[in-house]
Enzyme design. Sequence first.
Site, PDB file in Angstrom:
ATOM      1  N   ASP A 171      41.494 -34.014  55.414  1.00 31.78           N
ATOM      2  CA  ASP A 171      42.875 -33.752  55.016  1.00 31.78           C
ATOM      3  C   ASP A 171      43.822 -34.012  56.187  1.00 31.78           C
ATOM      4  O   ASP A 171      43.525 -33.666  57.328  1.00 31.78           O
ATOM      5  CB  ASP A 171      42.983 -32.288  54.562  1.00 31.78           C
ATOM      6  CG  ASP A 171      44.344 -31.937  54.012  1.00 31.78           C
ATOM      7  OD1 ASP A 171      44.700 -32.457  52.946  1.00 31.78           O
ATOM      8  OD2 ASP A 171      45.046 -31.124  54.649  1.00 31.78           O
ATOM      9  N   GLU A 199      42.820 -38.874  55.000  1.00 31.17           N
ATOM     10  CA  GLU A 199      44.106 -38.942  54.305  1.00 31.17           C
ATOM     11  C   GLU A 199      45.202 -39.221  55.337  1.00 31.17           C
ATOM     12  O   GLU A 199      45.442 -38.409  56.222  1.00 31.17           O
ATOM     13  CB  GLU A 199      44.411 -37.630  53.590  1.00 31.17           C
ATOM     14  CG  GLU A 199      45.784 -37.609  52.934  1.00 31.17           C
ATOM     15  CD  GLU A 199      46.267 -36.200  52.620  1.00 31.17           C
ATOM     16  OE1 GLU A 199      47.032 -36.049  51.651  1.00 31.17           O
ATOM     17  OE2 GLU A 199      45.896 -35.261  53.357  1.00 31.17           O
TER      18      GLU A 199
END
Length: 556
Positions: free
Chosen positions: A219, A287
Site C-alpha cells: 500500500d 501501489e
Amino acid sequence: MQSSPQLGPDYLPGVTPLPIDPEWWRGAVIYQIYPRSYQDSDGDGIGDLAGIAQRLPHIARLGADAIWISPFFTSPMKDFGYDVSDYCDVDPMFGTLADFDRVVAVAHELGLRVMIDLVLSHTSDRHPWFVESRSSRDNAKSDWYVWADPKPDGTPPNNWLSIFGGPAWHWHPGREQYYLHNFLVSQPDLNLHAPAVQDALLDVARFWLARGVDGFRLDTINFYFADRHLRDNPSLPRELRNDSIAPSVNPYNHQLHLFSKNQPENLEFLRRFRAELVPYGAAAVGEVGDAQRGLEIMAEYTSGNDKVQMCYPFELLQPSRATAGFMAAAFDRLSRAAPDAWPCWSYSNHDTVRHITRWNLSDAGARAYTNLLMCLRGSVCLYQGEELGLPEADVAFEDLQDPYGIAFWPEFKGRDGARTPMVWDVSNQAAGFSTGKPWLPVSPVHQPLAAAAQEQDDASMLAHYQRALAFRRRHPALRSGAQSPMIATGNVVQFVRIGGGEQVFVSVNLGDGSATVAVPQGSWRVAGQGLGIDVSEDATEVTLGPWQSCILVKPD
C-alpha cells in the site's frame, strides 16, 4: 543487490507452498478480495477469512493466477484495516491465524497464489510502537514516527496536506511536537529513515512469508519516506491538478507533493525488501499514488530486477475514460521511462468508483475493455465483482461507513459504493453474502447480476471474463511477451504482442462507431473465439463495429 542466504525458504511446519517459480507473477491475473465484503461465514454481516476460503473455487474457475487480500490485521478499523495495530495477527472480526492458514492451504490446493496487503507507510495510533513513541522524546522508539517541532508561532512545521483533508500534522501535547499523518489523524506515518523501523517491517514480511504467502501488495509504496528536511511542497497550478488520487474538492490537489513522498531513499529499502522475497520466489506489487508522475515512478521502482517486481499506477483508475489516444500516450510514456518496467494494470479497486460507472460503459463497452486489459503487456489486477459487470452501488449518506466519503459528502460520495457486498445468489436479501444484516447494504441493482445466475449463462459477463482469462493464459506472448508501440487511430487501439514463438495482433474499437482496420501481412488466424470478430485468412482489412475486437495469432 545483496543475495539472500542460500538456506531455502523458512516455512512454518505444516505449510504446503506451491512450487517456487520466480517468474510466476509476470503476466499473472491477480484477483483482489476486499475481505469485509466477500463472504460472511458466521452471520455477523462482515466478511471473513473462513468465507474467503469457502469462495476460492469461484476465483479458480474464473482463471485467475493469484488472490490479493486487503488488510485483515488487528485494527481499530478507523480506515477499515488500513490502520494496523498488530501486523502479525488477524483481527477477530475476520477470524484467526488458523483461518488464514486455511485460506492459504485451500488456495494452494486450487493452484492459486496468495498475496496480502501490507501497509508499511503508517500504522494505527493504537499500535504499541506509536504508544511508546509518543510517551516521551527519549524512549527506545521515540524516532520510529515522523515527529517535528512547531514553527516559532506554534503552527505545523511545513505546509504538507493530508489526503483525507486538512494539514498532514497533528499536535501531541505530551511530546509538544507534531506528528505526520498523510492519511487520517489516527494513522501516524512511520519514519523509515530509522534503520530499526526498516528492520521491524522486514520482520513482518518474514512472518507472513513463513506462513506460505506468495507475495505482497504494498500500500502507498511511494509514501514510505518523507524529506529529511521537511521542506514545503510547492503549489500546483490549477491546470495541472489531477483528481485521480483525491477528489477535486480536496485541497490536497493544490500541491506538487515533491517532498512529502517519492523520496530517493525508498529505492534502497525496496532493494532490501526484494532480497527477503527471493528465497521464497515471492513477488510484490506496489501501489503508486501519484497523479503527476505515476508511470515514471513505477518504472523507477520496477526496473533493474532488484526492487519490486511490479507496480500499478493510477492512470487507468482515473475518472476520465482510458480512450485509445490516452492508452497509446501512457504506453509511450512508460517505454520512454524504462523499457523493462513491469506494470500491473487495473481498472477498478476498493478506492475508486467501479469503472463501468466511472466510464459510463455499456455491456459491450465493458467487454471491449476487458479484451484490451487481457492483452496488455504487464500483469493484471481484477477487483471482486468486476467479473460480474457490477456498476458502482448507490449508498445513502445514512449508510456510509467510509470516513473519506463522510468528510467530502455530497460533492464526493466516498469509496463505499465500490465496497458493498459481493452478490452470490438470490437466496436471501443479502444475495448469499451473509445470513445477517450486511455492514453495507447490498445494491438491488447488483442482485440480478449474482454469480450463481451468470454461471449458468454462456453469454454472461462472467463467461466473457472466463474466456478472456483463459485466452491470456493459453498465449505466452500475452503473459510475458514484448509489445510493439501502441497505435491509436480514432477510437481504435492496436498493437502486436511477441513472445513464446508466436505473435498476437490486437485491435480494439473503444467507441460506438464503426472503423476499418488494416490487417498486418502474414498468415494470421483468428484467435480468442468469443472475444473478437471472425476474419478470413486472406483479409487485408476488417471493419470493427462499435466496441468490437479483432485478435489474430501467427507463429513468430
